[in-house]
Design a protein around this motif. Structure first.
Motif, short mmCIF file in Angstrom:
data_model
loop_
_atom_site.label_atom_id
_atom_site.label_comp_id
_atom_site.label_asym_id
_atom_site.label_seq_id
_atom_site.Cartn_x
_atom_site.Cartn_y
_atom_site.Cartn_z
N ASN A 269 0.83 -1.21 0.00
CA ASN A 269 0.00 0.00 0.00
C ASN A 269 0.86 1.26 0.00
OD1 ASN A 269 -2.50 1.51 0.29
ND2 ASN A 269 -1.86 1.85 2.39
N THR A 270 1.92 1.26 0.82
CA THR A 270 2.83 2.43 0.84
C THR A 270 3.55 2.57 -0.50
OG1 THR A 270 3.12 2.06 3.21
CG2 THR A 270 4.69 3.54 2.17
N SER A 273 2.15 4.82 -3.49
CA SER A 273 2.26 6.29 -3.48
C SER A 273 3.51 6.83 -4.15
CB SER A 273 2.25 6.80 -2.03
OG SER A 273 1.08 6.36 -1.39
N TRP A 278 6.00 2.13 -7.44
CA TRP A 278 4.79 1.79 -8.21
C TRP A 278 5.16 1.11 -9.53
CZ3 TRP A 278 0.14 0.26 -8.44
CH2 TRP A 278 -0.61 0.36 -9.61
N THR A 334 -7.78 -1.17 2.36
CA THR A 334 -6.97 0.06 2.24
C THR A 334 -6.15 0.02 0.95
OG1 THR A 334 -6.82 0.08 4.64
CG2 THR A 334 -5.29 1.50 3.46
N HIS A 337 -8.41 0.60 -2.10
CA HIS A 337 -8.82 2.01 -2.17
C HIS A 337 -7.67 2.87 -2.69
CE1 HIS A 337 -10.27 5.96 -0.81
NE2 HIS A 337 -11.47 5.43 -0.87
N SER A 338 -6.46 2.64 -2.16
CA SER A 338 -5.28 3.43 -2.59
C SER A 338 -5.00 3.25 -4.08
CB SER A 338 -4.03 3.01 -1.83
OG SER A 338 -4.14 3.31 -0.49
N LYS A 341 -7.67 4.88 -6.23
CA LYS A 341 -7.74 6.34 -6.09
C LYS A 341 -6.51 7.02 -6.69
CE LYS A 341 -8.57 10.01 -2.75
NZ LYS A 341 -8.71 10.37 -1.34
N LYS A 342 -5.33 6.42 -6.49
CA LYS A 342 -4.09 7.12 -6.82
C LYS A 342 -3.53 6.76 -8.20
CE LYS A 342 -2.74 7.46 -1.96
NZ LYS A 342 -1.96 6.87 -0.88
#
Length: 573
Positions: A269-270, A273, A278, A334, A337-338, A341-342
Motif C-alpha cells: 500500500n505504501t 504512493s 509503483w 486500504t 482504495h489506494s 484512487k491514486k
C-alpha cells in the motif's frame, strides 16, 4: 513492591506517616542481581521480573544503574546462548523506556546501543540458519529491540547507511524465509502464536514501519529527506519481492499467518504512493486485487461458522475498531482504495473485473459478497467519477436490491452495507429512494438474523443523515416500531455503533417519540447496567457504555423544551 515502592515518596498530607519505599541499600542489592535473576528464571517468572527491570530502568538509568549495560554485554559476549534470551529481555525494557522520547533525550540509549547494536547484529546473523525454537526466540527478541529502537527516531549517527543496509538484509531474509513444515501440524487458529510466525511478523512489521516513516519521500520530516530517497532506490526491489513471495504463497493456498498478510499488504500500500516503487508493483497489481484482495474480502468459511454458531460474536468482531489495526481484510480494503484512487486505469480495470464476477452465472454467494464488499469500499471514488456516478442508481436497483431477498443472511447484510456506503447517491427517481428505505427498514424489523438487523440499522442512519429532511417521511409511519426494535438490538448486541443510530432517530423524530421517551430511557438505563455488570472486557465495553450515556444525554437535550417529559426523565437517569 518494585512497581509501587521503588521511589522515595512524600506523605500524602502534612504530618501523615511517610509511605513505605525500598531502602537504597536494598535497591542496590536488587539492581546488582536482577539481570542475573531474569537470565536464570523460568519463563513465567522471567516476565514478572522484566516488569521490575522496566520500573528500575525508568527511575535509575543511567544515574544509579549504568552497570545494566555492562551486565547485558557480558551475557551477550558469552558464547553460551543460555544467557542470551534473558539479557535481551532486559535490554528490551531499556530500549522501550526510550521508545517514545525525542532524539535529544536519547543520549544514554545511544551510548548503550553503540556498544550493544553490533553484538545484536552478530548474534542474529549467527543464528539465522538455526530453526530451533530457542534460536528463533532469540532472533524474535532482537527484532523487537530493533523495532522499538527505530519506531519513532532513526538515529543516523548510530545506524549509518552501511549499518542500516546490513539490518535490511537480515529483515529481508527473515521476511521471505519459509516457516518449517512441522508447524502445519498445529491447529490453524494456534499457528500465529508459534515463534516462527512471530519472528516473521516482527520482520515485516519493522520493514513496513521503516518504509512508512523513513523511506517515503514527501511524507518524512526534513532530517530524513535525503535518506528516504536513498531508501526507495536501494531497497524497493528486494523488499517488494519478499512481500510478493508471501502474497504468492497465500494465492497458492499455502498457509500465511493473518498478521504477516496484513503487513505485506500494508507495505505494498505504501509502495503505491511512490513512482519508483509503483513502477515495480504495477505489473502485478491487478493480479493482487484478483487473487489476494478479492478472496480476503469475500465471506469466508470461518465467517460462516461464526455467523452460525455465535452471531453476536460475529457482530462484535466485524465492528471492533481494535480488530481493524491487525486485520488483513482491513489492509486489503486500504490497498484496494489506494490503488484505485491514486493510479489511473486501476479503477476501471478493477470495476470491469468485479462487474464480470457479479454478472457471471456461476458466481458463488461468497464471491458475490466479496465483489459487493470491494465496490462499496470504493464508493467515495466511484461517486466522484461521472461515468460511474450516473450508473449508480441502476446498479443499486439491478444488483443490490435483489440481494435483500437472498436466502443467504450474509448477502442480505451485505446489501444493507452497500446502501450504507452508497448513502450519498443522488437518486433521480424518488421511488427508488423510497424502495431503498423500505427494504432496509424491513430488514431491521423482520429479518431473523442479528447481523442483518445491525447492518440495516446503520444503513438507515447513514441514509437519513445523507438525505436530510426529504427522507423523514419514509420512516415516520413506523418510527415507534423502529425505535423499539433498535432498543432491543442494542441490548442484545451491546454494539456501540447502534447507539449513534439511536441518537440520530431521537434527534430526527423528537415530536413522534415524546410519548415513549421515558420508556426509551428506562430501556437504555437497563442496558447500561447490563454493560457495566459484564465490563471485564475492557475498552470495548467502555466505548459502548459511553455511547449509551451520550444517547441518554441527547434525549434529555431534545426534550428540554418539554418540562413534563424532562421532569419524568430525570429520576430515570
Amino acid at each position: 513492591m518494585v512497581s509501587g515502592s521503588w521511589v522515595d515518596r512524600e506523605p500524602d498530607t502534612p504530618g501523615a506517616p511517610v509511605p513505605f519505599s525500598v531502602h537504597e541499600q536494598d535497591r542496590a542489592l536488587i539492581r546488582d542481581n536482577v539481570v542475573d535473576a531474569v537470565v536464570l528464571a523460568p519463563d513465567i517468572i522471567r516476565i514478572q521480573l522484566a516488569v521490575c527491570v522496566s520500573q528500575i530502568v525508568k527511575h535509575d538509568f543511567p544515574g544509579r544503574w549504568p552497570q545494566i549495560v555492562d551486565k547485558i554485554t557480558i551475557y551477550l559476549q558469552n558464547p553460551d546462548p543460555a544467557g542470551w534470551l534473558g539479557s535481551l529481555l532486559c535490554l528490551y525494557q531499556l530500549v522501550k523506556n526510550y521508545e517514545y522520547k525525542k532524539s535529544e533525550e536519547r543520549g544514554p540509549l545511544r551510548e548503550a546501543m553503540n556498544l550493544l547494536l553490533p553484538q545484536l547484529y552478530g548474534i542474529i546473523t549467527q543464528l539465522m540458519p538455526d530453526e530451533s525454537q530457542q534460536a528463533v526466540s532469540v532472533q524474535k527478541q532482537i527484532l523487537k529491540i530493533y523495532f522499538a529502537l527505530t519506531q519513532y527516531v532513526l538515529p543516523l549517527d548510530l545506524i549509518t547507511k552501511e549499518v542500516f543496509s546490513q539490518w535490511m538484509e537480515v529483515l529481508r531474509v527473515i521476511a521471505e524465509s519459509d516457516v518449517p513444515a512441522h508447524t502445519l501440524q498445529v491447529d490453524e487458529e494456534e499457528r500465529p502464536q508459534l515463534i516462527w510466525w512471530k519472528r516473521k511478523k516482527w520482520a515485516l512489521h519493522t520493514l513496513t514501519r521503516l518504509f512508512e516513516r523513513y523511506g517515503s519521500p514527501g511524507s518524512v520530516t526534513k532530517e530524513y529527506k535525503e535518506f528516504s530517497e536513498w531508501y526507495l532506490k536501494t531497497f524497493s526491489g528486494g523488499i517488494l519481492a519478499s512481500m510478493l513471495k508471501n502474497l504468492d504463497q497465500f494465492r497458492q493456498k499455502v498457509y500465511v499467518s493473518p498478521r504477516v498478510m496484513q503487513q505485506a499488504l500494508n507495505y505494498i500500500n505504501t509502495s503505491i504512493s511512490h513512482a519508483h516503487s509503483w513502477k515495480l508493483i504495477k505489473p502485478h497489481m491487478l493480479q493482487i486485487i484478483q487473487d489476494i484482495v478479492f478472496p480476503l474480502m469475500s465471506y469466508s468459511e470461518s465467517d460462516a461458522e461464526l455467523w452460525d454458531t455465535d452471531p453476536y460474536e460475529y457482530i462484535r468482531i466485524k465492528f471492533d475498531i481494535f480488530e481493524d489495526f491487525v486485520s488483513p481484510v482491513t489492509a486489503a480494503q486500504t490497498l484496494l482504495h489506494s490503488a484505485c484512487k491514486k493510479r489511473k486505469e486501476m479503477l476501471q480495470k478493477t470495476m470491469n473485473l468485479l462487474l464480470s464476477i457479479i454478472q457471471t452465472a456461476g458466481t458463488t454467494p461468497s464471491q458475490k459478497d466479496g465483489a459487493l464488499h470491494m465496490i462499496g469500499t470504493m464508493a467515495d471514488i466511484l461517486l466522484k467519477k461521472p461515468v460511474y456516478k450516473e450508473q449508480m442508481e441502476k446498479f443499486l436497483v439491478e444488483i443490490c436490491f435483489p440481494e435483500f431477498n437472498s436466502p443467504h443472511g450474509h448477502l442480505r447484510a451485505r446489501a444493507c452495507w452497500v446502501l450504507h456506503y452508497f448513502s450519498d447517491v443522488k437518486y433521480k427517481n424518488e421511488q427508488v429512494l423510497a424502495e431503498a428505505f423500505r427494504l432496509t427498514v424491513n430488514s431491521l424489523l423482520h429479518d431473523k438474523e442479528p447481523p442483518v438487523k445491525v447492518e440495516a440499522a446503520i444503513a438507515v442512519q447513514m441514509m437519513l443523515s445523507s438525505k436530510g429532511e426529504s427522507a423523514r417521511k419514509y420512516l415516520e409511519p413506523q418510527i415507534r416500531e423502529i425505535t423499539l426494535e433498535l432498543l432491543k438490538i442494542i441490548r442484545e448486541t451491546e454494539n456501540d455503533d447502534l447507539t449513534s443510530v439511536m441518537q440520530k432517530i431521537v434527534c430526527t423524530y423528537t415530536e413522534q417519540l415524546v410519548p415513549v421517551a421515558v420508556d426509551i430511557c428506562q430501556h437504555l438505563v437497563g442496558t447500561f447496567a447490563q454493560v457495566l455488570e459484564s465490563a471485564d472486557a475492557g475498552d470495548e465495553k467502555a466505548i459502548t457504555a459511553m455511547g449509551l450515556l451520550n444517547t441518554m444525554e441527547t434525549i434529555l437535550a431534545v426534550m428540554e423544551d418539554r418540562p413534563e417529559v424532562h421532569g419524568a426523565l430525570e429520576p430515570v437517569i
